[in-house]
Enzyme design. Structure first.
Site, PDB file in Angstrom:
ATOM      1  N   ASP A  23       4.031   9.790  26.173  1.00  0.00           N
ATOM      2  CA  ASP A  23       3.329   8.559  25.804  1.00  0.00           C
ATOM      3  C   ASP A  23       1.989   8.919  25.170  1.00  0.00           C
ATOM      4  O   ASP A  23       1.493  10.035  25.315  1.00  0.00           O
ATOM      5  CB  ASP A  23       3.106   7.695  27.060  1.00  0.00           C
ATOM      6  CG  ASP A  23       2.464   6.359  26.702  1.00  0.00           C
ATOM      7  OD1 ASP A  23       2.963   5.693  25.777  1.00  0.00           O
ATOM      8  OD2 ASP A  23       1.448   5.987  27.315  1.00  0.00           O
ATOM      9  N   SER A  24       1.409   7.924  24.505  1.00  0.00           N
ATOM     10  CA  SER A  24       0.091   8.133  23.911  1.00  0.00           C
ATOM     11  C   SER A  24      -0.997   8.224  24.993  1.00  0.00           C
ATOM     12  O   SER A  24      -2.104   8.654  24.705  1.00  0.00           O
ATOM     13  CB  SER A  24      -0.217   6.984  22.961  1.00  0.00           C
ATOM     14  OG  SER A  24      -0.110   5.750  23.641  1.00  0.00           O
TER      15      SER A  24
ATOM     16  N   CYS B  49       6.500   5.425  24.712  1.00  0.00           N
ATOM     17  CA  CYS B  49       5.548   4.649  23.908  1.00  0.00           C
ATOM     18  C   CYS B  49       6.271   3.836  22.826  1.00  0.00           C
ATOM     19  O   CYS B  49       7.033   4.398  22.027  1.00  0.00           O
ATOM     20  CB  CYS B  49       4.581   5.631  23.259  1.00  0.00           C
ATOM     21  SG  CYS B  49       3.410   4.888  22.146  1.00  0.00           S
TER      22      CYS B  49
ATOM     23  N   GLU C 248      -7.001  -1.068  29.804  1.00  0.00           N
ATOM     24  CA  GLU C 248      -7.583   0.244  30.110  1.00  0.00           C
ATOM     25  C   GLU C 248      -8.972   0.114  30.743  1.00  0.00           C
ATOM     26  O   GLU C 248      -9.455   1.042  31.370  1.00  0.00           O
ATOM     27  CB  GLU C 248      -7.610   1.118  28.857  1.00  0.00           C
ATOM     28  CG  GLU C 248      -6.212   1.360  28.338  1.00  0.00           C
ATOM     29  CD  GLU C 248      -5.916   2.790  27.960  1.00  0.00           C
ATOM     30  OE1 GLU C 248      -6.851   3.506  27.600  1.00  0.00           O
ATOM     31  OE2 GLU C 248      -4.734   3.173  28.029  1.00  0.00           O
TER      32      GLU C 248
ATOM     33  N   CYS D 101       5.186  -3.014  24.474  1.00  0.00           N
ATOM     34  CA  CYS D 101       4.038  -2.102  24.592  1.00  0.00           C
ATOM     35  C   CYS D 101       3.975  -1.664  26.049  1.00  0.00           C
ATOM     36  O   CYS D 101       4.133  -2.492  26.954  1.00  0.00           O
ATOM     37  CB  CYS D 101       2.744  -2.812  24.200  1.00  0.00           C
ATOM     38  SG  CYS D 101       1.272  -1.825  24.523  1.00  0.00           S
TER      39      CYS D 101
ATOM     40  N   HIS E 134       1.678  -1.018  28.029  1.00  0.00           N
ATOM     41  CA  HIS E 134       0.646  -1.607  28.895  1.00  0.00           C
ATOM     42  C   HIS E 134       0.959  -3.037  29.350  1.00  0.00           C
ATOM     43  O   HIS E 134       0.452  -3.485  30.368  1.00  0.00           O
ATOM     44  CB  HIS E 134      -0.696  -1.653  28.162  1.00  0.00           C
ATOM     45  CG  HIS E 134      -1.336  -0.324  27.984  1.00  0.00           C
ATOM     46  ND1 HIS E 134      -0.726   0.704  27.294  1.00  0.00           N
ATOM     47  CD2 HIS E 134      -2.532   0.159  28.398  1.00  0.00           C
ATOM     48  CE1 HIS E 134      -1.522   1.753  27.294  1.00  0.00           C
ATOM     49  NE2 HIS E 134      -2.632   1.448  27.950  1.00  0.00           N
TER      50      HIS E 134
END
Ligand code: DGL
Length: 264
Positions: free
Chosen positions: A6-7, A69, A150, A182, A184
């Site tokens: 993942d990023s 991701c 985040e 996504c 997140h």
């Protein structure tokens, strides 16, 4: 071992589902946290960064990597698969989520929420319409959500207000399924569901990807037998180790992990 790439930390929402569905395997998680977010970047940069991640896994002799991701899956997966298919098996998240949406949307009206790069790529629309050309696919980029999550701001009223604004146009399109495209966004799943209303199905994307991978392993015993099964987990980051550990407790809901730093 099953590798997840993942990023940054976001892919931990996907790992969480994998640990639930396929707990006996060993996992290696790599988050390129030093360069997160990928979502606002150009396709060329996303390709370049993710290629460095894949080269790392090849050096580590990992047989299979799942790109957790959405941004990498949407923008660079085909490129990576083409270039490295003789060295490593690479799977993404767009295809399983597209399959789920095409199969489960009764009205054939599907919304996709994602980063700017994911929505601009049109990858979800392409994949869903390959499976069922009658499906309408409406994309919505939500670029402020990743930084808010985040910052651990996802339960603040300001975030709900921004989310309501992003979802306004999706609400007018009369969709019956919304894909959280996504890593997140599952952190905001309840808020997405509440705003979209009970008539819109907002599934957990990690659970769909994990179930689809379980099915993949049943269909590919030659790959399954290459995966070690001691139930261990190893975490690597290109960024700050302490911050990764702190984040993982939020994303994995309390589980403490040990993280090592690497360079790509
Ligand atoms: N992992 C990314 C995704 O799923 C979100 C974070 C980023 O922009 O890098 O699209």
């Amino acid at each position: 071992m099953i590798a997840l790439f993942d990023s940054g930390y976001g892919g931990l929402t996907v790992l969480k589902s994998f640990l639930k569905v396929l707990p006996k395997y060993d996992y290696l998680y790599l988050g390129d946290s030093a360069r997160v977010p990928y979502g606002p970047r150009s396709p060329e940069t996303i390709q370049k960064f993710s290629e460095e991640g894949i080269q790392f896994f090849i050096k580590e002799k990992v047989p299979l990597v799942i790109v957790a991701c959405n941004t990498i899956s949407a923008v660079a997966l085909r490129y990576l698969q083409k270039k490295y298919s003789d060295q490593i098996k690479i799977l993404g998240v767009v295809r399983p989520l597209a399959e789920y949406a095409a199969k489960n949307s009764a009205k054939k009206r599907i919304g996709i929420a994602g980063t700017r790069a994911t929505i601009a790529s049109g990858a979800y629309k392409t994949e869903i319409q390959k499976l069922d050309p009658a499906c309408e696919v409406i994309g919505q980029a939500c670029p402020l959500l990743v930084p808010l999550i985040e910052e651990n701001w996802h339960h603040k009223p300001e975030t709900r207000m921004i989310l309501r604004k992003y979802l306004r146009s999706l609400k007018t399109h009369n969709i019956d399924t919304l894909i959280l495209g996504c890593t997140h966004y599952p952190m905001l799943q309840k808020e997405f569901q509440k705003i979209m209303g009970a008539r819109v199905h907002v599934p957990n994307p990690g659970d769909i990807v994990a179930a689809s991978f379980e099915d993949y392993l049943q269909r590919h015993p030659e790959i399954e037998k290459k995966l070690t099964k001691k139930g261990t987990q190893k975490f690597l980051t290109t960024g700050d180790v302490d911050r990764f550990e702190e984040f993982s407790t939020i994303f994995l809901e309390g589980t403490k992990i040990n993280v090592q730093k690497i360079a790509l």
